[in-house]
Design an enzyme around this catalytic site. Sequence first.
Site, PDB file in Angstrom:
ATOM      1  N   VAL A 279      81.702  -8.609  -4.614  1.00 43.75           N
ATOM      2  CA  VAL A 279      80.851  -7.448  -4.882  1.00 43.75           C
ATOM      3  C   VAL A 279      79.776  -7.813  -5.904  1.00 43.75           C
ATOM      4  O   VAL A 279      78.611  -7.424  -5.798  1.00 43.75           O
ATOM      5  CB  VAL A 279      81.697  -6.283  -5.426  1.00 43.75           C
ATOM      6  CG1 VAL A 279      80.803  -5.109  -5.770  1.00 43.75           C
ATOM      7  CG2 VAL A 279      82.743  -5.883  -4.421  1.00 43.75           C
ATOM      8  N   ALA A 280      80.190  -8.608  -6.903  1.00 43.78           N
ATOM      9  CA  ALA A 280      79.259  -8.961  -7.967  1.00 43.78           C
ATOM     10  C   ALA A 280      78.093  -9.782  -7.439  1.00 43.78           C
ATOM     11  O   ALA A 280      76.965  -9.664  -7.902  1.00 43.78           O
ATOM     12  CB  ALA A 280      79.991  -9.750  -9.044  1.00 43.78           C
ATOM     13  N   ILE A 282      76.696  -9.804  -4.426  1.00 40.14           N
ATOM     14  CA  ILE A 282      75.772  -9.223  -3.439  1.00 40.14           C
ATOM     15  C   ILE A 282      75.000  -8.039  -4.032  1.00 40.14           C
ATOM     16  O   ILE A 282      75.606  -7.106  -4.551  1.00 40.14           O
ATOM     17  CB  ILE A 282      76.540  -8.767  -2.193  1.00 40.14           C
ATOM     18  CG1 ILE A 282      77.219  -9.989  -1.577  1.00 40.14           C
ATOM     19  CG2 ILE A 282      75.593  -8.120  -1.192  1.00 40.14           C
ATOM     20  CD1 ILE A 282      78.114  -9.669  -0.434  1.00 40.14           C
ATOM     21  N   ASP A 326      31.392  -2.432   5.974  1.00 39.49           N
ATOM     22  CA  ASP A 326      30.182  -1.847   6.551  1.00 39.49           C
ATOM     23  C   ASP A 326      29.299  -1.373   5.423  1.00 39.49           C
ATOM     24  O   ASP A 326      29.779  -1.076   4.339  1.00 39.49           O
ATOM     25  CB  ASP A 326      30.538  -0.609   7.387  1.00 39.49           C
ATOM     26  CG  ASP A 326      31.045  -0.992   8.761  1.00 39.49           C
ATOM     27  OD1 ASP A 326      30.782  -2.119   9.188  1.00 39.49           O
ATOM     28  OD2 ASP A 326      31.694  -0.144   9.388  1.00 39.49           O
ATOM     29  N   ASP A 611      34.374   1.730  12.270  1.00 39.55           N
ATOM     30  CA  ASP A 611      34.484   3.144  12.627  1.00 39.55           C
ATOM     31  C   ASP A 611      34.297   3.402  14.113  1.00 39.55           C
ATOM     32  O   ASP A 611      34.800   4.356  14.658  1.00 39.55           O
ATOM     33  CB  ASP A 611      33.481   3.981  11.811  1.00 39.55           C
ATOM     34  CG  ASP A 611      32.083   3.384  11.824  1.00 39.55           C
ATOM     35  OD1 ASP A 611      31.817   2.496  12.663  1.00 39.55           O
ATOM     36  OD2 ASP A 611      31.252   3.799  10.997  1.00 39.55           O
ATOM     37  N   ASP A 615      34.913  -1.204  17.529  1.00 41.50           N
ATOM     38  CA  ASP A 615      35.366  -1.928  16.344  1.00 41.50           C
ATOM     39  C   ASP A 615      36.840  -2.317  16.400  1.00 41.50           C
ATOM     40  O   ASP A 615      37.307  -3.107  15.582  1.00 41.50           O
ATOM     41  CB  ASP A 615      35.121  -1.093  15.072  1.00 41.50           C
ATOM     42  CG  ASP A 615      33.667  -1.168  14.644  1.00 41.50           C
ATOM     43  OD1 ASP A 615      33.008  -2.165  14.986  1.00 41.50           O
ATOM     44  OD2 ASP A 615      33.188  -0.236  13.988  1.00 41.50           O
ATOM     45  N   ASP A 709      73.115   0.220 -12.663  1.00 43.02           N
ATOM     46  CA  ASP A 709      71.960  -0.650 -12.379  1.00 43.02           C
ATOM     47  C   ASP A 709      70.887  -0.002 -11.527  1.00 43.02           C
ATOM     48  O   ASP A 709      69.717  -0.352 -11.616  1.00 43.02           O
ATOM     49  CB  ASP A 709      72.426  -1.887 -11.601  1.00 43.02           C
ATOM     50  CG  ASP A 709      72.787  -3.009 -12.541  1.00 43.02           C
ATOM     51  OD1 ASP A 709      72.735  -2.765 -13.751  1.00 43.02           O
ATOM     52  OD2 ASP A 709      73.101  -4.097 -12.041  1.00 43.02           O
TER      53      ASP A 709
HETATM   54  P1  ATP Z   1      26.914  -0.127   9.409  1.00 44.46           P
HETATM   55  O1  ATP Z   1      27.320  -1.105  10.451  1.00 44.46           O
HETATM   56  O2  ATP Z   1      26.797  -0.701   8.045  1.00 44.46           O
HETATM   57  O3  ATP Z   1      27.612   1.175   9.437  1.00 44.46           O
HETATM   58  P2  ATP Z   1      24.659   0.964  10.725  1.00 44.46           P
HETATM   59  O4  ATP Z   1      25.126   2.349  10.677  1.00 44.46           O
HETATM   60  O5  ATP Z   1      23.246   0.697  10.440  1.00 44.46           O
HETATM   61  O6  ATP Z   1      25.377   0.080   9.719  1.00 44.46           O
HETATM   62  P3  ATP Z   1      24.856   1.031  13.528  1.00 44.46           P
HETATM   63  O7  ATP Z   1      25.298   2.429  13.476  1.00 44.46           O
HETATM   64  O8  ATP Z   1      25.451   0.081  14.489  1.00 44.46           O
HETATM   65  O9  ATP Z   1      25.050   0.353  12.130  1.00 44.46           O
HETATM   66  O10 ATP Z   1      23.282   1.061  13.717  1.00 44.46           O
HETATM   67  C1  ATP Z   1      22.569  -0.106  13.982  1.00 44.46           C
HETATM   68  C2  ATP Z   1      21.098   0.222  14.100  1.00 44.46           C
HETATM   69  O11 ATP Z   1      20.882   1.071  15.223  1.00 44.46           O
HETATM   70  C3  ATP Z   1      20.520   0.973  12.915  1.00 44.46           C
HETATM   71  O12 ATP Z   1      20.049   0.099  11.957  1.00 44.46           O
HETATM   72  C4  ATP Z   1      19.410   1.769  13.531  1.00 44.46           C
HETATM   73  O13 ATP Z   1      18.242   0.987  13.614  1.00 44.46           O
HETATM   74  C5  ATP Z   1      19.907   2.030  14.919  1.00 44.46           C
HETATM   75  N1  ATP Z   1      20.491   3.375  15.013  1.00 44.46           N
HETATM   76  C6  ATP Z   1      21.461   3.889  14.258  1.00 44.46           C
HETATM   77  N2  ATP Z   1      21.753   5.142  14.624  1.00 44.46           N
HETATM   78  C7  ATP Z   1      20.959   5.450  15.649  1.00 44.46           C
HETATM   79  C8  ATP Z   1      20.794   6.592  16.496  1.00 44.46           C
HETATM   80  N3  ATP Z   1      21.538   7.675  16.339  1.00 44.46           N
HETATM   81  N4  ATP Z   1      19.856   6.542  17.446  1.00 44.46           N
HETATM   82  C9  ATP Z   1      19.137   5.429  17.622  1.00 44.46           C
HETATM   83  N5  ATP Z   1      19.230   4.343  16.874  1.00 44.46           N
HETATM   84  C10 ATP Z   1      20.134   4.320  15.908  1.00 44.46           C
END
Ligand code: ATP
Length: 877
Positions: A279-280, A282, A326, A611, A615, A709
């Site tokens: 026992v001691a 474990i 990001d 996001d 991704d 303990d």
């Molecule tokens: P991160 O990757 O740091 O979040 P981000 O938001 O700039 O950066 P994306 O959302 O992939 O990355 O956007 C990439 C590019 O696409 C932007 O820099 C912009 O020029 C263009 N973009 C972003 N949002 C829109 C949109 N709603 N409509 C059209 N072009 C867009």
Amino acid sequence: MWFNKRSEDIINELSSNLINGLSSSEAKSRLEKNGLNKLQGKKKKSLLQLFFSQINDVMIYILLIASIISAIVGEISDAIIILIVIFINAIIGVIQESKAEKALEALKSMSTPKALVRRDGNVIEIPSEEVVVGDIIVIDAGRYIPADLRLIETANLKIEESAFTGESVPAEKSSDIILDDKDVSIGDQHNMAFMSTLVTYGRGIGIVVNTGMNTQIGKIAKMLDAEEDNTTPLQKKLAQLGKTLGFIAVGISILMFIVSIFQGRDILEMFMTSISLAVAAIPEGLPAIVAIVLALGVQRMIKENAIIRKLPSVETLGSVNIICSDKTGTLTINKMTVKKYYINGEITDLENIDINNHETKLLVYGMILCNDATSKDGIQTGDPTEVALIDVGNKINILKEDLNKEFKRINEIPFDSDRKLMTTVNSYNDKYNVFTKGAIDSILKISNKILVNGEIKEFTNKEKDEVLKASNLMSDDALRVLALAYKTIDNEHVAIDELEEDLIFIGLMGMIDPPREEVKGSIELSKKAGIRTIMITGDHKNTAVAIAKELGIAEDISQAMSGSEIDSYSDKEFTKIINNYRVFARVSPEHKVKIVKAFKSYDNIVSMTGDGVNDAPSLKAADIGVAMGITGTDVAKGAADMVLTDDNFTTIVKAVEEGRNIFNNIKKSIIFLLSCNLGEVVALFVAILLNWPAPLLPIHILWVNLITDSFPALSLGVDPGDKGVMNLPPRSPKESLFTGRMGILLILNGILIGANTLFAFVLGEYLYPDSLKHAQTMAFVVLSVSQLFYSLSMRNETKSLFQVGILKNKWLICSVLFGILIQFAIITIPLTATIFKVYSLTLKDWGIVLLISLIPFAINEIVKIFFRLSDKRKFDK
Ligand code: ATP
């Protein structure tokens, strides 16, 4: 069958309303009637089952046998005590395990998907479990379908249904009725969306026709909840260690038993001593204590805005040495404001906007029409980039609502971070306008004309250079630049893949997205902690570098690389040079995977944020995948190990710190318990070898191990974090628990506690030569109390108790006081004293015993002085 009915009829049949959805009271009553929208999971263990699983352990079997034998030979009180100890231990185990399980359950429910539904005329987000039949669901890319739906409206909607069809290419969906009376296979029901499938593209609206176990997936899957392995690497190692110790213990016990037979001792007494030795050796309480410390740590992290989805990550977090983050929203606040715009070869401040100019008007109209966000009366929804564009209109009285009515949208291609473009087709008199907005490089690629001062001209390389120059100027100011192009078509039935070509360039808008204030400090802190921060962004290189400089991530543009540059290297070449870079701009999701892999090939422990829908692969590839809780899609959250409820970079750094603290605390508990066990083994072993009477009875050891303990060990597990943890480099995941000082402390204290116990025993025999009981009592008290005192010293392996603050860990202080108190109680109360076969100590005895018990604590504090001196010498060098 729902696919061959008209959607209007279905809405009527289910007494719903397309525009307003269900009322919340109706939804509530339907929920009560039909139950939650979820699949039946595995049954949970009942308390009784939990209790028996605690007892189902080889150690406990040995104890039970010991108890039975004691009873047979008439030592009834021993038998009962052993049973009571087993019982108390099992109860503590059940409480700890169910608490740990509850914490995990809570985590699970925090990261279950949510659904967008129309209720009472508003679109709201609710947990998918609360969705009911008749609910009108808003579908968008990145979300899971919450229940079985009949689609009512779709815009380029694609859904991945591989769970049903085995087909990994997403199925295209439409709301058209299928006129077929026969059964149509699931894969062909293009106007239906099924629970748990994933929207990969586009938008749509659907009505819920089935929920919970009535859905298609419910019919297939009788049981969900795939068994997830939630044991951490450390727990696995401990389980292994426990087994090894078990074998050693049994071996030693048998050896002792044989030795004592030769010594001619009382067989029964030796049998019991051998068992107590087993026992001691474990550490029975260890697994439960590690589990609860992990669970409590994870709960603390929730308060810091980090939800851990996979328990093993807690340990990995402490070893992270590269954080890839990001930019937008994580390093910056994600509130954008347009500052400048560019048309007709000129950059203008937004304050000086002149809407009577034709190009300006087209730029503003296009940016607002090619846009899915809303911003009205200070209430905003959707992508902050797009909100900023609508706010430009709001300032000059051009409202999105009005434009939408005037120029109806009839087609669209949604934004995605691979194309970096978004396109809409809007009716315009009897023609149609195509508006495409996006990243400057992407727009330049698909534009071949430019609108300048009312004239449409060829878009020559010279003009393109000029536009680029303007865009770079804005980017250098940390502005995020969005470009707009358009064309007019006569026919609304233009193929989707022909929309984004031969466009006419109009102009640019530059918006500011300031860095989060607290991030700079966090980046500095991680630098001290040996952690590199890497910025990864879809944004332009110049914009990225401007912000990276401001935050202290990079010093100049030579440390930045763009996605197209990444493509120009082979994987091998890229890996070779990656350490020279701190910023990766204009990357798409595949680049992220390449970056993670390259960093990992140097044995780095990498965390990556994400996001979007795409991704998931990079989040899975990283050691710690981090998803955004606010802006993140369900897919990203599903693939992640950790979710940030505030999308903030600082939270990652805090989580790493917390991860380091949790690991250190677990280590302290483990070393504490093991050294106590070692001490007991040393005491018994030496006494038997020297042919002394046993200094401790089995119940004494049981009592100390399982009761006194446990509390200090648990309290060490919740020790307040040491501020210094972020001044040290990350722990290598390969490092053993027992390397370095911890190993020394373990052995040293094992010997100290053992020697101390024997010393008390010998002293007792000297002071009271006629009473073995008296000497055993002193040994018993010294064993337990010196462990209690010594636990105070375990809080830090180098700092003295005064440096870490005597009263900082209130739990530990209480545990020590409580431990001494019950120790006093059981030897003083006549009934328990009889049961434990102890003698009520005199005041003088107590004085002696307490003094002796302080020895291991004092020696530890002295050893730590030497540790500190050696650290200082190393530092001075
Ligand atoms: P991160 O990757 O740091 O979040 P981000 O938001 O700039 O950066 P994306 O959302 O992939 O990355 O956007 C990439 C590019 O696409 C932007 O820099 C912009 O020029 C263009 N973009 C972003 N949002 C829109 C949109 N709603 N409509 C059209 N072009 C867009």
